[in-house]
Write an enzyme that holds these catalytic residues in place. Structure first.
Site, PDB file in Angstrom:
ATOM      1  N   ASP A   1     -11.129   1.785  -3.089  1.00  0.00           N
ATOM      2  CA  ASP A   1     -11.327   3.216  -2.838  1.00  0.00           C
ATOM      3  C   ASP A   1     -12.104   3.918  -3.949  1.00  0.00           C
ATOM      4  O   ASP A   1     -12.420   5.103  -3.835  1.00  0.00           O
ATOM      5  CB  ASP A   1      -9.978   3.925  -2.679  1.00  0.00           C
ATOM      6  CG  ASP A   1      -9.349   3.695  -1.313  1.00  0.00           C
ATOM      7  OD1 ASP A   1     -10.088   3.451  -0.344  1.00  0.00           O
ATOM      8  OD2 ASP A   1      -8.103   3.768  -1.211  1.00  0.00           O
TER       9      ASP A   1
ATOM     10  N   ASP B   1       0.824  -1.196   0.000  1.00  0.00           N
ATOM     11  CA  ASP B   1       0.000   0.000   0.000  1.00  0.00           C
ATOM     12  C   ASP B   1       0.873   1.267   0.000  1.00  0.00           C
ATOM     13  O   ASP B   1       1.919   1.308   0.653  1.00  0.00           O
ATOM     14  CB  ASP B   1      -0.887  -0.059   1.254  1.00  0.00           C
ATOM     15  CG  ASP B   1      -1.634   1.218   1.529  1.00  0.00           C
ATOM     16  OD1 ASP B   1      -2.365   1.665   0.641  1.00  0.00           O
ATOM     17  OD2 ASP B   1      -1.487   1.766   2.643  1.00  0.00           O
TER      18      ASP B   1
ATOM     19  N   GLU C   1       1.581  -0.480  -5.027  1.00  0.00           N
ATOM     20  CA  GLU C   1       0.409   0.410  -5.159  1.00  0.00           C
ATOM     21  C   GLU C   1       0.953   1.834  -5.285  1.00  0.00           C
ATOM     22  O   GLU C   1       1.282   2.469  -4.300  1.00  0.00           O
ATOM     23  CB  GLU C   1      -0.503   0.245  -3.940  1.00  0.00           C
ATOM     24  CG  GLU C   1      -1.840   0.970  -4.069  1.00  0.00           C
ATOM     25  CD  GLU C   1      -1.782   2.421  -3.629  1.00  0.00           C
ATOM     26  OE1 GLU C   1      -1.780   3.305  -4.509  1.00  0.00           O
ATOM     27  OE2 GLU C   1      -1.719   2.675  -2.407  1.00  0.00           O
TER      28      GLU C   1
END
Length: 506
Positions: free
Chosen positions: A391, A292, A339
């Site tokens: 998201d 992430d 990411e």
């Protein structure tokens, strides 16, 4: 690398009779759906415990597993609970009522733990688990206990003996709260046991699990309490800097996540040992790891504690490539996805080039413009392509929210990209988008289940910078049907995302 495809679905979003998705029979049924659909990847969200806002990106521990995912029927089969016990949780509600589920499930698990320790039939395996995980488990259990004692207040406001971890008091507390340690050990033992069985089933069926590692831990967590020097606290243990990101696609004022930032200088002095333990632990749980906020390892947005928005933050230099060289010298065969979404700068592109990790391509960012790096014609093989992430809006909602000019651009982009393929340009947006991803050069493609099913606004998993209605979506029971599985399977076959060994007509 071979071409693959898969589905994004959180464990919590699985169907279940007990209020939240879990490691039970529906998880196995979902794996069977993946196999029938020609998929080879299952991407999930972080498996860690959740606290405020129920976000898996704000966890009290980076090493612990979420007790909410435990399969209660398995505990019935092992005679630690009865079916009558767990029937109190039976419900048909689609969305997750976290507070209710937490209180009911904890009560049941405490009862199960008593039977577990009384019967002692797994004592040998349990003690082995405790020994292997002592480096984080003991402090995590004590953190949770002290958190209750101090009524959920941030640990740096606890009595000084506990906040500064004075050895005498910590050792004494561990003895005093031994019962809580045993209970938390039982939870984590069964979490790992059930997850390992599920993962083994997936792997035997040819499905690899993509896990998700949040870059930051919660400020109020066992990790920061156990290792405050590794984070941005001053000598009085007051928070200095917190994480977020500058104004971007998602928010005009940026995102103020509030996680205390790492003290990278101190991390380096310790040879990044905390990170090495963290990554090693993650690869015990997953086959592939999505890192992430990868850009935070190049440069990160640092915001003074107390700021109301992320606007006044500033860029600070991250640990960069030498950090990943150290990790790779200690951990072999790291299969990582970077990411890299958000504000990208030259140092992020350089770090991607140095590590050679595949990065992410989100179709929603590339269809309403004539050309950018998220347009499927521009994807490179070393990338993982998504319609959207947890998201983003589901693609049906995203398309409905475009103005007419943007819709025309989107339709034209897909038509032009797919014109060389035998495809129906009048398919619903989700199928045109999925086919564009499958046709792209990206070696891996991941599609949220919401997009495969053509669901809209009510199925959104998370809206960044909001609290209250996130992480609660669940899929309906009858999501599986043969025509859908065949359609996905045939697309995977058409675009060579099924290897010859897997290419069995279903």
């Amino acid at each position: 690398m071979k071409r693959e495809c898969g589905v994004l679905l959180a464990i919590s979003s699985l169907p279940s009779s007990y209020g939240i998705g879990d490691f039970g029979k529906e998880a196995y049924r979902f794996i069977d759906f993946l196999v029938s659909s020609g998929q080879s990847l299952w991407q999930i969200l972080p498996l860690c415990p959740v606290e405020y806002g129920n976000s898996p990106y704000q966890s009290p521990s980076t090493f612990a597993g979420n007790f909410l995912y435990l399969d209660l029927e398995n505990l019935v089969n092992n005679e630690y609970l009865t079916q009558k016990d767990i029937d109190v949780l039976k419900q048909e509600v689609s969305y997750i009522d976290y507070e209710y589920i937490k209180s009911q499930k904890e009560s049941l698990l405490r009862k199960a733990s008593q039977a577990f320790f009384y019967k002692k039939k797994e004592e040998k395996d349990f003690k082995k688990f405790q020994k292997e995980n002592k480096f984080w488990l003991e402090d995590y259990a004590l953190f949770l206990t002290l958190n209750k004692k101090f009524k959920g207040k941030m640990w740096n406001t606890w009595q000084k003996e506990y906040k500064f971890r004075e050895k005498k008091f910590i050792e004494e507390a561990k003895k005093t709260y031994q019962e809580e340690y045993l209970y938390e050990s039982f939870i984590q033992y069964y979490f790992q046991k059930q997850w390992k069985q599920l993962k083994n089933y997936a792997n035997k069926k040819g499905i690899k699990i993509i896990g998700d590692l949040p870059i930051y831990v919660a400020t109020h967590s066992a990790d920061t309490w156990q290792n405050p020097k590794l984070f941005c606290f001053d000598k009085h243990l007051k928070i200095k800097l917190v994480a977020g990101c500058p104004p971007d696609y998602f928010s005009k004022t940026g995102q103020l996540w509030g996680n205390v930032l790492y003290n990278w200088k101190e991390m380096k002095k310790n040879d990044y040992s905390w990170w090495i333990n963290r990554i090693k632990h993650s690869f015990l749980l997953y086959d592939i790891l999505r890192l992430d906020h990868f850009r935070g390892f190049a440069s990160y947005w640092a915001i003074r504690y107390g700021e109301k928005t992320a606007i006044n933050g500033k860029w600070e230099k991250g640990p960069r490539y030498q950090f990943f060289k150290k990790l790779e010298s200690k951990i072999t065969n790291m299969d990582v996805v970077a990411e890299d979404l958000g504000t990208l700068t030259a140092d992020v592109f350089k770090l991607l080039e140095q590590t050679k990790y595949p990065n992410m391509k989100v179709l929603e960012f590339g269809l309403a413009e004539w050309d950018n790096m998220y347009h499927p014609r521009n994807y490179l093989e070393n990338s993982v392509a998504y319609t959207g992430t947890h998201d983003n809006m589901p693609i049906v909602e995203w398309y409905e929210n475009l103005n007419q000019e943007e819709k025309n651009i989107c339709d034209e982009n897909l038509k032009n990209f797919l014109k060389d393929y035998d495809t129906n340009i009048w398919e619903p947006i989700q199928w045109r988008a999925i086919e564009a991803l499958y046709a792209s050069k990206s070696n891996r493609v991941i599609v949220p289940l919401q997009d495969i099913l053509g669901l809209g606004r009510d199925s959104r998993m998370n809206t960044p910078s909001t609290v209250g209605n996130n992480w609660a979506w669940r899929i309906y029971w009858n999501y599986r049907y043969k025509d859908l599985e065949n359609k996905l399977y045939n697309l995977a076959k058409k675009y060579r995302r099924i290897s010859k060994g897997e290419d069995n007509e279903n």
